[in-house]
Design a protein around this motif. Structure first.
Motif, short mmCIF file in Angstrom:
data_model
loop_
_atom_site.label_atom_id
_atom_site.label_comp_id
_atom_site.label_asym_id
_atom_site.label_seq_id
_atom_site.Cartn_x
_atom_site.Cartn_y
_atom_site.Cartn_z
N ARG A 61 0.84 -1.21 0.00
CA ARG A 61 0.00 0.00 0.00
C ARG A 61 0.86 1.25 0.00
N LEU A 62 1.89 1.27 0.85
CA LEU A 62 2.76 2.45 0.92
C LEU A 62 3.50 2.67 -0.39
N GLN A 63 3.95 1.60 -1.00
CA GLN A 63 4.66 1.72 -2.28
C GLN A 63 3.74 2.30 -3.35
N ARG A 64 2.52 1.79 -3.44
CA ARG A 64 1.59 2.29 -4.45
C ARG A 64 1.27 3.76 -4.22
N ARG A 65 1.07 4.15 -2.98
CA ARG A 65 0.66 5.52 -2.68
C ARG A 65 1.81 6.53 -2.75
N THR A 66 3.04 6.10 -2.47
CA THR A 66 4.18 7.03 -2.47
C THR A 66 4.99 6.98 -3.75
N GLY A 67 4.87 5.89 -4.50
CA GLY A 67 5.67 5.74 -5.71
C GLY A 67 7.10 5.28 -5.45
N LYS A 68 7.41 4.95 -4.21
CA LYS A 68 8.76 4.48 -3.87
C LYS A 68 8.87 2.99 -4.17
N SER A 69 10.09 2.57 -4.51
CA SER A 69 10.34 1.14 -4.70
C SER A 69 10.40 0.48 -3.33
N LYS A 70 10.37 -0.84 -3.32
CA LYS A 70 10.45 -1.57 -2.05
C LYS A 70 11.76 -1.25 -1.34
N GLU A 71 12.84 -1.16 -2.09
CA GLU A 71 14.14 -0.86 -1.51
C GLU A 71 14.15 0.55 -0.91
N GLU A 72 13.58 1.52 -1.63
CA GLU A 72 13.52 2.89 -1.12
C GLU A 72 12.67 2.96 0.14
#
Length: 63
Positions: free
Chosen positions: A44-55
């Motif tokens: 959810r956080l990745q989709r909403r922020t646009g960050k990769s899993k590593e970021e």
């Protein structure tokens, strides 16, 4: 790479507040955390922020 579970144990409310300060557009539903379901939260956080899993992992480890 798995979610940094050590950040969630015992201090999720503190972590959640720091996330909300950085990403005010996130909703309570986006930040819903259930123990053992860290990967769902990360998704959810990745989709909403646009960050990769590593970021996202790096960012959360340094909150």
């Amino acid at each position: 790479m798995s979610a940094p579970k050590e950040n969630f144990k015992g201090n999720w409310n503190e972590v959640k507040e720091k996330i909300k300060l950085e990403y005010a557009e996130l909703t309570e539903d986006d930040l819903l955390y259930e123990e053992g379901k860290e990967d769902e939260l990360f998704g959810r956080l990745q989709r909403r922020t646009g960050k990769s899993k590593e970021e996202m992992t790096h960012w959360l480890k340094h909150l």
